[in-house]
Design an enzyme around this catalytic site. Sequence first.
Site, PDB file in Angstrom:
ATOM      1  N   ASP A 124     -11.311   2.249   2.105  1.00  0.00           N
ATOM      2  CA  ASP A 124     -11.080   3.098   3.272  1.00  0.00           C
ATOM      3  C   ASP A 124     -12.342   3.188   4.134  1.00  0.00           C
ATOM      4  O   ASP A 124     -13.464   3.043   3.644  1.00  0.00           O
ATOM      5  CB  ASP A 124     -10.653   4.502   2.800  1.00  0.00           C
ATOM      6  CG  ASP A 124     -10.030   5.309   3.935  1.00  0.00           C
ATOM      7  OD1 ASP A 124      -9.566   4.711   4.920  1.00  0.00           O
ATOM      8  OD2 ASP A 124     -10.019   6.551   3.833  1.00  0.00           O
ATOM      9  N   ASN A 156       1.045   3.051   5.975  1.00  0.00           N
ATOM     10  CA  ASN A 156       0.253   2.481   7.075  1.00  0.00           C
ATOM     11  C   ASN A 156       1.120   1.848   8.168  1.00  0.00           C
ATOM     12  O   ASN A 156       0.632   1.578   9.272  1.00  0.00           O
ATOM     13  CB  ASN A 156      -0.765   1.455   6.556  1.00  0.00           C
ATOM     14  CG  ASN A 156      -1.937   2.070   5.798  1.00  0.00           C
ATOM     15  OD1 ASN A 156      -2.466   1.483   4.845  1.00  0.00           O
ATOM     16  ND2 ASN A 156      -2.372   3.267   6.209  1.00  0.00           N
TER      17      ASN A 156
HETATM   18  C1  IPE Z   1      -5.443   4.515   2.171  1.00  0.00           C
HETATM   19  O1  IPE Z   1      -6.166   4.756   3.321  1.00  0.00           O
HETATM   20  C2  IPE Z   1      -4.733   3.199   2.262  1.00  0.00           C
HETATM   21  C3  IPE Z   1      -5.600   2.028   2.224  1.00  0.00           C
HETATM   22  C4  IPE Z   1      -6.897   2.026   2.058  1.00  0.00           C
HETATM   23  C5  IPE Z   1      -4.927   0.759   2.355  1.00  0.00           C
HETATM   24  P1  IPE Z   1      -5.564   5.618   4.517  1.00  0.00           P
HETATM   25  O2  IPE Z   1      -6.615   5.683   5.555  1.00  0.00           O
HETATM   26  O3  IPE Z   1      -4.248   5.074   4.920  1.00  0.00           O
HETATM   27  O4  IPE Z   1      -5.335   7.015   3.813  1.00  0.00           O
HETATM   28  P2  IPE Z   1      -5.195   8.473   4.445  1.00  0.00           P
HETATM   29  O5  IPE Z   1      -4.218   8.354   5.587  1.00  0.00           O
HETATM   30  O6  IPE Z   1      -6.546   8.870   4.931  1.00  0.00           O
HETATM   31  O7  IPE Z   1      -4.733   9.338   3.326  1.00  0.00           O
HETATM   32  C1  IPE Z   2      -8.760   1.349   5.612  1.00  0.00           C
HETATM   33  O1  IPE Z   2      -9.494   1.755   6.718  1.00  0.00           O
HETATM   34  C2  IPE Z   2      -7.869   0.169   5.919  1.00  0.00           C
HETATM   35  C3  IPE Z   2      -6.435   0.507   5.938  1.00  0.00           C
HETATM   36  C4  IPE Z   2      -5.935   1.657   5.643  1.00  0.00           C
HETATM   37  C5  IPE Z   2      -5.534  -0.549   6.311  1.00  0.00           C
HETATM   38  P1  IPE Z   2      -8.919   2.768   7.790  1.00  0.00           P
HETATM   39  O2  IPE Z   2      -8.269   1.987   8.879  1.00  0.00           O
HETATM   40  O3  IPE Z   2      -8.046   3.786   7.160  1.00  0.00           O
HETATM   41  O4  IPE Z   2     -10.253   3.408   8.325  1.00  0.00           O
HETATM   42  P2  IPE Z   2     -10.489   4.934   8.711  1.00  0.00           P
HETATM   43  O5  IPE Z   2     -10.096   5.757   7.531  1.00  0.00           O
HETATM   44  O6  IPE Z   2      -9.645   5.204   9.913  1.00  0.00           O
HETATM   45  O7  IPE Z   2     -11.950   4.993   9.002  1.00  0.00           O
HETATM   46 MG    MG Z   3      -8.412   5.626   6.399  1.00  0.00          MG
END
Ligand code: IPE
Ligand code: IPE
Ligand code: MG
Length: 245
Positions: A26, A74
């Site tokens: 993340d 997602n």
């Molecule tokens: C979790 O991250 C999913 C992945 C890393 C693929 P998210 O960014 O989607 O999680 P939330 O929304 O902060 O819980």
């Molecule tokens: C994790 O990074 C990747 C996916 C969830 C696909 P994020 O896209 O959630 O990055 P932040 O949490 O917005 O920084």
């Molecule tokens: Mg995230």
Amino acid sequence: MSDKQPLLARYPTITRVPYHVGIIMDGNGRWARARGLPRQLGHKAGTENIRPVLRAATEFGIKVLTIYAFSTENWSRPADEVSGLMNLVGEVIKRETNDLHANGVCVRHSGRLEGIAPNLAQQIQNAVSLTSNNQRITLNVAFNYGGRAEIVDAVRHIMADGHPAAAVTEELISQYLYTGGLPDPDLIIRTGGEWRLSNFLIWQAAYAEYYATLTYWPDFDETELAKALEEYSQRERRFGKAPQS
Ligand code: IPE
Ligand code: IPE
Ligand code: MG
């Protein structure tokens, strides 16, 4: 200390290496924002970080690495971010599969194939079947993965296979999960500073140790992995038993 020594020798405080590590990758978006870049470049940097972390995990002696790449939730992101992520995954598979195979990496997929574009789903299946006999490390990619969806799918398959209610056990459910045949994770690492599972391995991680770091995924490296393993080495895993005095 010579470079030839195993990586572990450089980290004497790592006294126990987990067999199966899960990583919630993340923080790509915030990594990009901090640099004034579009989110997509954060995702690109994130995918480029998988290879060095996988290499470090292999050298530490981790046998299964599950990476959370895309959750069932997602899909609710803006359409251009979702399609950008899908394109990146296709590119990564094209670019990396032969190398992964040459390096003895067994690729697995955990998640629903339904919902993924047919050509991408085919690429995933090809990478999985090409590498299925490799034994150095298993890279289990949680893609279009949701822990609740996984349990729903398992229950559907258990019923479709005609198992009677009395035969449903924890072991049977575990076998029917996408991760069937893999041992439960010992350690879950989350980058990007959130303290939640976000639907990741909710059944399998029942007794996993949890480690969160503020570091965004594109900056998570061997040193950061070592810190997680050092902390894991200090944990007393009790599994409900009384503490050791
Ligand atoms: C979790 O991250 C999913 C992945 C890393 C693929 P998210 O960014 O989607 O999680 P939330 O929304 O902060 O819980
Ligand atoms: C994790 O990074 C990747 C996916 C969830 C696909 P994020 O896209 O959630 O990055 P932040 O949490 O917005 O920084
Ligand atoms: Mg995230």
